[in-house]
Scaffold this motif. Structure first.
Motif, PDB file in Angstrom:
ATOM      1  N   GLU A   1     -49.759 -30.465  17.985  1.00  0.00           N
ATOM      2  CA  GLU A   1     -49.781 -31.522  19.001  1.00  0.00           C
ATOM      3  C   GLU A   1     -50.974 -32.465  18.843  1.00  0.00           C
ATOM      4  O   GLU A   1     -50.800 -33.690  18.879  1.00  0.00           O
TER       5      GLU A   1
ATOM      6  N   TYR B   1     -50.252 -34.602  15.782  1.00  0.00           N
ATOM      7  CA  TYR B   1     -49.184 -35.574  16.077  1.00  0.00           C
ATOM      8  C   TYR B   1     -49.761 -36.731  16.898  1.00  0.00           C
ATOM      9  O   TYR B   1     -49.489 -37.900  16.616  1.00  0.00           O
TER      10      TYR B   1
ATOM     11  N   LYS C   1     -50.001 -40.687  15.998  1.00  0.00           N
ATOM     12  CA  LYS C   1     -49.488 -41.690  16.946  1.00  0.00           C
ATOM     13  C   LYS C   1     -50.556 -42.735  17.259  1.00  0.00           C
ATOM     14  O   LYS C   1     -50.280 -43.941  17.267  1.00  0.00           O
TER      15      LYS C   1
ATOM     16  N   LEU D   1     -44.942 -30.643  12.048  1.00  0.00           N
ATOM     17  CA  LEU D   1     -45.625 -31.923  12.245  1.00  0.00           C
ATOM     18  C   LEU D   1     -44.945 -33.020  11.428  1.00  0.00           C
ATOM     19  O   LEU D   1     -44.683 -34.122  11.938  1.00  0.00           O
TER      20      LEU D   1
ATOM     21  N   ARG E   1     -41.608 -34.144  12.934  1.00  0.00           N
ATOM     22  CA  ARG E   1     -41.774 -35.022  14.104  1.00  0.00           C
ATOM     23  C   ARG E   1     -42.236 -36.420  13.694  1.00  0.00           C
ATOM     24  O   ARG E   1     -41.769 -37.422  14.244  1.00  0.00           O
ATOM     25  N   CYS E   2     -43.135 -36.470  12.716  1.00  0.00           N
ATOM     26  CA  CYS E   2     -43.652 -37.771  12.284  1.00  0.00           C
ATOM     27  C   CYS E   2     -42.609 -38.567  11.501  1.00  0.00           C
ATOM     28  O   CYS E   2     -42.584 -39.800  11.566  1.00  0.00           O
TER      29      CYS E   2
END
Length: 203
Positions: A141, A144, A148, A171, A174-175
């Motif tokens: 998190e 990430y 962001k 990771l 998600r990216c």
């Protein structure tokens, strides 16, 4: 080329743990607390990528979780980059500073955790780099969120490399979904055999 206590790679002088300068640091100064006791292999995968995809000379680069800082030193030496190396553990910086002196480059050092790097801190950097920094589930998190914020700060390229641990792959997934990141294969043979992946996000 290698000797008993140091070796050359990518035009860098890299000291082994048995070198008297490293032994002096480990004997006389506090021990790094967050896995900062050696050079991690994923940094060399990023070096290999950058040799094939060269940054412009004089780029502004930020290395997170820098440890001994060989990636930062490589970028400063090869690309005349203006490099800032961050790590949560200040006890790694004597190793970084020793290697900087040996390789005749300057690297700025900053003590900071991933979550402490705000958008305003990231603005102006062309690259954000990190090797072997997503090894626990609880790091997914904050990393990430760092990616962001880097995207929001318009950092040109974000590169994170890893041998392929499950937290890193989560990771990267998600990216890829949220920022268009690519998951690339990495494979190097020196200073030792390392295979894994690089997450590359371009804004």
């Amino acid at each position: 080329m290698a000797t008993e206590d140091y070796y050359y790679l990518n035009d860098l002088i890299i000291l082994k743990k048995k070198h008297h300068l490293i032994k002096h640091i480990t004997d006389e100064l506090p021990t790094p607390e967050i896995h900062g006791t050696k050079v991690w292999g994923s940094s060399f995968m990023i070096m290999d990528y950058l040799k094939k995809n060269e940054p412009e000379l004089g780029a502004d680069m930020l290395e997170v979780g820098a440890g001994w800082g060989l990636l930062s030193i490589f970028c400063a030496k090869h690309f005349e980059a203006n490099v800032t190396a961050t790590d949560a553990d200040p006890h790694v910086f004597p190793f970084l500073e020793t290697h900087s002196l040996l390789n005749d480059v300057e690297v700025e050092t900053v003590v900071a955790r991933y979550e402490e790097l705000k958008v305003k801190d990231l603005k102006g950097f062309d690259y954000v780099l990190g090797g072997d920094i997503c090894f626990w589930d609880e790091l997914i998190e904050p990393l990430y969120s760092l990616v962001k914020r880097s995207v929001k700060a318009k950092v040109g390229t974000i590169i994170i490399a890893d041998p392929g641990r499950p937290p890193f792959l989560e990771l990267a997934k998600r990216c890829a979904k949220d920022f268009g990141g690519e998951l690339l294969d990495g494979d190097i043979s020196k200073p030792r055999k390392v295979t894994g992946n690089l997450l590359v996000v371009k804004t």
